[in-house]
Design a protein around this motif. Structure first.
Motif, mmCIF file in Angstrom:
data_model
loop_
_atom_site.group_PDB
_atom_site.id
_atom_site.type_symbol
_atom_site.label_atom_id
_atom_site.label_comp_id
_atom_site.label_asym_id
_atom_site.label_seq_id
_atom_site.Cartn_x
_atom_site.Cartn_y
_atom_site.Cartn_z
ATOM 1 N N GLY A 14 0.896 -1.068 0.196
ATOM 2 C CA GLY A 14 -0.040 -0.036 0.024
ATOM 3 C C GLY A 14 0.761 1.268 -0.055
ATOM 4 N N ASP A 84 -3.018 -4.159 -6.391
ATOM 5 C CA ASP A 84 -2.392 -4.424 -4.938
ATOM 6 C C ASP A 84 -3.168 -5.201 -4.011
ATOM 7 N N ARG A 127 1.477 -0.408 12.658
ATOM 8 C CA ARG A 127 0.790 0.423 11.681
ATOM 9 C C ARG A 127 -0.352 1.210 12.461
ATOM 10 N N ARG A 160 -5.931 -1.480 12.286
ATOM 11 C CA ARG A 160 -6.773 -2.318 11.675
ATOM 12 C C ARG A 160 -7.096 -3.392 12.541
HETATM 13 MG MG MG Z 1 -2.160 -2.823 2.116
#
Ligand code: MG
Ligand code: AP5
Length: 212
Positions: A14, A84, A127, A160
């Motif tokens: 990403g 992706d 992340r 996430r």
């Molecule tokens: Mg990604």
């Protein structure tokens, strides 16, 4: 220019995609982003995909293929695209191959980003993503300017759901079992180039630009 980004969870697909689409003006097609958008809007597709994503499993092939090929059939993909996270199995790669062949097209380059498993776990743990614009940060290496806030849209950053430690381990296992065979698949077709994903994001982008 028809490009594929291949690599394990947290490899930096990403991160590189953002840079590639800005430079080459091709649409960024991330099946993961499509599913997350559907989960946010609570659509039937989102409800189905969520069952698999929360466990770190792959969404069933036919469902993913239908969504991805439908997206690739849109007008903005006529002059190129960047995939992706798709394809992720040999079944998906065969379906993509057939779809493009029928249109007299093909893949130009598969960008394979390699990162050690230990580093993937560290990166995913650190992340943070923006729920509004999907911008990605890393609290260790690539933090936002203001802690916990998206540089682009000022929204509060989140982690996430599938970045929890227990899920990450399964995602990496699933990658090795079901997705890594695509490396040989594209090697045999002479389409793949390997990149060291352990270097910084800007240095890696320079290498990718050279290859493109
Ligand atoms: Mg990604
Ligand atoms: P998806 O959203 O595609 O996730 P993924 O492949 O697991 O990859 P990630 O998005 O986690 O990592 P990334 O490589 O994009 O890394 P990033 O740039 O964010 O898929 C999610 C789920 O959806 C799947 O598990 C599955 O359930 C389902 N799904 C999606 N597609 C499917 C398909 N085709 N078939 C079936 N199911 C499907 O970077 C990670 C972190 O590292 C960030 O914090 C970033 O800032 C940092 N970082 C990036 N590059 C560098 C660098 N060079 N140096 C230091 N830090 C870096």
């Amino acid at each position: 220019m028809n490009l594929i980004l291949l690599g394990p969870p947290g490899a930096g697909k990403g991160t590189q995609a953002t840079r590639i689409v800005e430079k080459y003006k091709v649409p960024h097609i991330s099946t993961g982003d499509i599913f997350r958008e559907n989960i946010k809007n609570n659509t039937p597709l989102g409800q189905k995909a969520q069952e698999y994503m929360n466990k770190g499993e792959l969404v069933p092939d036919q469902l993913v293929v239908d969504i991805a090929l439908d997206r690739l059939g849109k007008d903005d993909c006529k002059n190129g695209f960047l995939l992706d996270g798709f394809p992720r199995t040999v079944f998906q790669a065969d379906a993509l191959d057939k779809f493009l062949k029928d249109k007299g097209k093909g893949i130009d380059l598969v960008i394979n980003i390699e990162v050690e498993d230990k580093m993937l776990i560290e990166r995913l743990d650190a992340r943070r993503v923006c729920p509004t614009c999907a911008a990605t940060y890393n609290v260790i290496g690539m933090p936002p300017k203001k802690e916990g806030i998206c540089d682009k849209c000022n929204d509060t950053l989140i982690q996430r759901k599938d970045d929890k430690k227990e899920t990450v381990g399964n995602r990496i296992k699933v990658y090795h079992e079901q997705t890594s065979p695509l490396i040989d698949y594209y090697k045999e077709k002479g389409l793949i180039k390997d990149f060291d994903g352990m270097i910084g994001a800007d240095a890696l982008f320079d290498e990718i630009v050279k290859a493109i």
